[in-house]
Scaffold this motif. Structure first.
Motif, PDB file in Angstrom:
ATOM      1  N   ALA A 305     -37.128   4.975  -2.466  1.00 51.38           N
ATOM      2  CA  ALA A 305     -37.277   4.370  -3.791  1.00 51.38           C
ATOM      3  C   ALA A 305     -35.930   3.891  -4.328  1.00 51.38           C
ATOM      4  N   LEU A 306     -34.893   4.701  -4.142  1.00 54.64           N
ATOM      5  CA  LEU A 306     -33.566   4.303  -4.593  1.00 54.64           C
ATOM      6  C   LEU A 306     -33.045   3.101  -3.809  1.00 54.64           C
ATOM      7  N   THR A 307     -33.297   3.094  -2.509  1.00 60.21           N
ATOM      8  CA  THR A 307     -32.846   1.971  -1.684  1.00 60.21           C
ATOM      9  C   THR A 307     -33.507   0.676  -2.127  1.00 60.21           C
ATOM     10  N   ALA A 308     -34.809   0.731  -2.365  1.00 60.35           N
ATOM     11  CA  ALA A 308     -35.531  -0.462  -2.825  1.00 60.35           C
ATOM     12  C   ALA A 308     -34.985  -0.934  -4.165  1.00 60.35           C
ATOM     13  N   LYS A 309     -34.718   0.005  -5.083  1.00 65.87           N
ATOM     14  CA  LYS A 309     -34.168  -0.345  -6.393  1.00 65.87           C
ATOM     15  C   LYS A 309     -32.788  -0.973  -6.246  1.00 65.87           C
ATOM     16  N   ALA A 310     -31.945  -0.383  -5.394  1.00 64.38           N
ATOM     17  CA  ALA A 310     -30.592  -0.906  -5.213  1.00 64.38           C
ATOM     18  C   ALA A 310     -30.624  -2.302  -4.614  1.00 64.38           C
ATOM     19  N   ARG A 311     -31.464  -2.517  -3.598  1.00 62.40           N
ATOM     20  CA  ARG A 311     -31.542  -3.847  -2.987  1.00 62.40           C
ATOM     21  C   ARG A 311     -32.049  -4.886  -3.989  1.00 62.40           C
ATOM     22  N   GLU A 312     -32.969  -4.470  -4.852  1.00 61.37           N
ATOM     23  CA  GLU A 312     -33.479  -5.388  -5.875  1.00 61.37           C
ATOM     24  C   GLU A 312     -32.371  -5.780  -6.848  1.00 61.37           C
ATOM     25  N   GLU A 313     -31.626  -4.786  -7.336  1.00 60.19           N
ATOM     26  CA  GLU A 313     -30.567  -5.060  -8.312  1.00 60.19           C
ATOM     27  C   GLU A 313     -29.424  -5.854  -7.675  1.00 60.19           C
ATOM     28  N   LEU A 314     -29.019  -5.460  -6.472  1.00 60.18           N
ATOM     29  CA  LEU A 314     -27.934  -6.159  -5.799  1.00 60.18           C
ATOM     30  C   LEU A 314     -28.336  -7.590  -5.441  1.00 60.18           C
ATOM     31  N   GLY A 315     -29.610  -7.768  -5.116  1.00 59.89           N
ATOM     32  CA  GLY A 315     -30.095  -9.091  -4.735  1.00 59.89           C
ATOM     33  C   GLY A 315     -30.044 -10.110  -5.850  1.00 59.89           C
ATOM     34  N   ARG A 316     -29.889  -9.651  -7.087  1.00 57.22           N
ATOM     35  CA  ARG A 316     -29.802 -10.575  -8.227  1.00 57.22           C
ATOM     36  C   ARG A 316     -28.402 -11.167  -8.384  1.00 57.22           C
ATOM     37  N   ILE A 317     -27.433 -10.642  -7.653  1.00 56.08           N
ATOM     38  CA  ILE A 317     -26.049 -11.113  -7.776  1.00 56.08           C
ATOM     39  C   ILE A 317     -25.837 -12.231  -6.759  1.00 56.08           C
ATOM     40  N   ASN A 318     -25.608 -13.438  -7.236  1.00 61.15           N
ATOM     41  CA  ASN A 318     -25.590 -14.620  -6.375  1.00 61.15           C
ATOM     42  C   ASN A 318     -24.511 -14.570  -5.299  1.00 61.15           C
ATOM     43  N   SER A 319     -23.371 -13.972  -5.606  1.00 64.03           N
ATOM     44  CA  SER A 319     -22.251 -13.968  -4.664  1.00 64.03           C
ATOM     45  C   SER A 319     -22.314 -12.808  -3.673  1.00 64.03           C
ATOM     46  N   LEU A 320     -23.404 -12.057  -3.703  1.00 64.84           N
ATOM     47  CA  LEU A 320     -23.515 -10.858  -2.884  1.00 64.84           C
ATOM     48  C   LEU A 320     -24.502 -11.101  -1.740  1.00 64.84           C
ATOM     49  N   ASP A 384     -29.457   9.211  -8.014  1.00 61.82           N
ATOM     50  CA  ASP A 384     -30.464   8.799  -8.994  1.00 61.82           C
ATOM     51  C   ASP A 384     -30.174   7.376  -9.458  1.00 61.82           C
ATOM     52  N   GLU A 385     -31.003   6.872 -10.349  1.00 56.65           N
ATOM     53  CA  GLU A 385     -30.856   5.486 -10.794  1.00 56.65           C
ATOM     54  C   GLU A 385     -29.606   5.284 -11.643  1.00 56.65           C
ATOM     55  N   ASP A 386     -29.069   6.338 -12.232  1.00 56.90           N
ATOM     56  CA  ASP A 386     -27.803   6.210 -12.946  1.00 56.90           C
ATOM     57  C   ASP A 386     -26.681   5.790 -11.991  1.00 56.90           C
ATOM     58  N   ASP A 387     -26.754   6.265 -10.755  1.00 58.63           N
ATOM     59  CA  ASP A 387     -25.743   5.891  -9.768  1.00 58.63           C
ATOM     60  C   ASP A 387     -25.827   4.404  -9.445  1.00 58.63           C
ATOM     61  N   ILE A 388     -27.047   3.897  -9.353  1.00 62.17           N
ATOM     62  CA  ILE A 388     -27.227   2.465  -9.091  1.00 62.17           C
ATOM     63  C   ILE A 388     -26.709   1.650 -10.269  1.00 62.17           C
ATOM     64  N   ALA A 389     -27.022   2.089 -11.477  1.00 60.49           N
ATOM     65  CA  ALA A 389     -26.556   1.371 -12.668  1.00 60.49           C
ATOM     66  C   ALA A 389     -25.028   1.341 -12.718  1.00 60.49           C
ATOM     67  N   ALA A 390     -24.386   2.467 -12.371  1.00 57.02           N
ATOM     68  CA  ALA A 390     -22.922   2.517 -12.364  1.00 57.02           C
ATOM     69  C   ALA A 390     -22.363   1.595 -11.281  1.00 57.02           C
ATOM     70  N   LEU A 391     -23.025   1.535 -10.147  1.00 58.27           N
ATOM     71  CA  LEU A 391     -22.603   0.625  -9.082  1.00 58.27           C
ATOM     72  C   LEU A 391     -22.656  -0.827  -9.555  1.00 58.27           C
ATOM     73  N   ILE A 392     -23.748  -1.218 -10.188  1.00 59.85           N
ATOM     74  CA  ILE A 392     -23.903  -2.598 -10.661  1.00 59.85           C
ATOM     75  C   ILE A 392     -22.851  -2.921 -11.723  1.00 59.85           C
ATOM     76  N   ARG A 393     -22.614  -1.979 -12.640  1.00 59.52           N
ATOM     77  CA  ARG A 393     -21.581  -2.218 -13.660  1.00 59.52           C
ATOM     78  C   ARG A 393     -20.216  -2.426 -13.009  1.00 59.52           C
ATOM     79  N   GLY A 394     -19.919  -1.612 -12.014  1.00 59.38           N
ATOM     80  CA  GLY A 394     -18.631  -1.739 -11.335  1.00 59.38           C
ATOM     81  C   GLY A 394     -18.504  -3.046 -10.582  1.00 59.38           C
ATOM     82  N   ILE A 395     -19.579  -3.495  -9.955  1.00 59.09           N
ATOM     83  CA  ILE A 395     -19.560  -4.782  -9.254  1.00 59.09           C
ATOM     84  C   ILE A 395     -19.360  -5.920 -10.252  1.00 59.09           C
ATOM     85  N   GLU A 396     -20.049  -5.855 -11.371  1.00 56.14           N
ATOM     86  CA  GLU A 396     -19.898  -6.912 -12.388  1.00 56.14           C
ATOM     87  C   GLU A 396     -18.477  -6.943 -12.922  1.00 56.14           C
ATOM     88  N   ARG A 397     -17.864  -5.787 -13.099  1.00 63.64           N
ATOM     89  CA  ARG A 397     -16.461  -5.745 -13.538  1.00 63.64           C
ATOM     90  C   ARG A 397     -15.555  -6.358 -12.475  1.00 63.64           C
TER      91      ARG A 397
END
Length: 403
Positions: A305-320, A384-397
């Motif tokens: 479930a976490l992997t699917a969520k992470a791939r979904e969130e990461l997939g929204r970043i055009n340069s990734l 957990d999903e907080d880890d994914i959210a922190a990852l996305i924030r860090g990538i955006e930064r």
């Protein structure tokens, strides 16, 4: 995400920073954090309960010997094996080297062939290359499917009666792709070859039953299964172990020693020269107890479930750019345009997010992917999903910094 896993982070004392902030640990594929139950088991074994094993006639030594052999039974049972089929090693790397140096040297000859795959970890490449130098055995490499799986259809076009061993990863440490083990076992055995599986990434994430898998050798490490470093295991079919010569010489692995001749102990003791990793074995068993109390099915669902969520969130970043299949097992690798994975990892560390950046001991796979390195986020039962959210924030930064 299952509710019984949402609170597991509290079981792991390493999941906070020195100043008490949450640490978003996404490097479990490299090594897992340890639950307090494992820390406590090792502390007791090193302190209150400590003694040598197999040699002492005093009570505590006898108790420690029982504990050590009980750990062997526990770990063997975790993968569906019996205690006399499991050798404790320093890790999966040593386990593969053991098979290469004993079974390989005794059974492989010039002209015989081994099949590996493009995605193998260096630990499942280099020992076979070293064996090639000693014996003249030849190595073939199986390609991957477009989504990063070992291509069994292609393997069928490669494998013939000259092949004596297929040595393949059960789950890729870079792509998270799973091997079709049933097909690989059928292929190996159809030509009289053996199948060795590198289970380092599978054992922490999937239910493993060596009998059901149909493999001949299975290797894995404790430190990726929430246990200690410095210990792992080789499971092998009983008849193979009994026929294999010793790996190293010394105490414990002998039956009788004279200057004229030495005879060997039965397997698995034959392969455990010297004082073993006593406390590590007991902590290894404690890690097995911990994950089995949760349930491997629950752990797998959680990580998927976490992997699917992470791939979904990461997939929204055009340069990734994502690698591997959509159903990768707990591991997500990616690159970003204009940003080296090491730079990304450094900036994420400032955000208390830990990922892996590099070639992940899989340089042939990096060459296949056409990149020098990838960034890799990998999950565990404490994620957990907080880890994914922190990852996305860090990538955006990071994008803002390099933009």
């Amino acid at each position: 995400m299952t509710t019984d896993l949402l609170s597991r982070k509290a079981d792991f004392p390493g999941m906070v920073t020195a100043d008490g902030k949450p640490w978003h640990y996404l490097d479990t594929a490299a090594t897992s954090q340890k639950p307090q139950a494992v820390v406590d088991a090792m502390s007791r074994a090193l302190g209150r309960d400590y003694a040598t094993v197999h040699r002492g006639v005093y009570g505590r030594s006898a108790e420690m010997t029982l504990g050590y052999e009980a750990a062997r039974r526990r770990v063997a049972g975790f993968v569906g094996g019996q205690e006399d089929e499991l050798v404790f090693t320093r890790g999966a790397t040593e386990a593969i080297n053991l098979v290469a140096a004993t079974w390989g040297a005794a059974n492989l000859n010039p002209g015989d062939r081994i099949l590996l795959s493009v995605l193998e970890h260096h630990s499942n490449i280099v020992p076979w290359q070293m064996l090639r130098e000693r014996t003249g055995v030849e190595i073939d490499v199986c390609p991957l499917t477009e989504d990063g799986r070992i291509d069994i259809d292609a393997a069928r076009q490669i494998v013939d009666k000259r092949h004596k061993l297929l040595a393949l990863s059960h789950v890729s440490n870079v792509l998270g792709s799973r091997l079709d083990v049933a097909a690989a076992a059928d292929l190996a055995h159809s030509v009289g070859a053996k199948l060795l599986l590198d289970g380092c990434q599978a054992v922490p994430r999937l239910t493993v039953d060596v009998a059901a898998l149909g493999c001949d050798f299975y290797v894995f490490s404790a430190h990726k299964l929430y246990g200690p470093t410095g210990i792992g295991a080789l499971w092998a079919k009983r008849e193979l172990l009994q026929a294999m010569p010793p790996y190293q010489g010394g105490g414990s692995m002998i039956d009788r020693v004279t200057f004229e001749k030495t005879t060997w102990a039965d397997a698995p003791q034959r392969f455990e020269a010297g004082t073993p990793a006593i406390t590590e074995a007991i902590a290894f068993a404690a890690a097995v107890d911990y994950v089995e109390a949760i349930g491997m099915d629950a752990a797998e669902r959680h990580e998927m479930a976490l992997t699917a969520k992470a791939r979904e969130e990461l997939g929204r970043i055009n340069s990734l750019h994502l690698f591997g299949p959509e159903d990768s097992a707990g591991i997500v690798s990616f690159t970003m345009d204009g940003i080296h994975p090491h730079d990304l990892g450094t900036i994420l560390d400032e955000e208390n997010v830990a990922i892996r950046a590099g070639h992940h001991c899989a340089q042939p796979l990096m060459e296949h992917l056409g990149v020098p390195a990838t960034a890799r986020a990998s999950f565990g039962i404490y994620s957990d999903e907080d880890d994914i959210a922190a990852l996305i924030r860090g990538i955006e930064r990071t994008i803002r910094i390099f933009g």
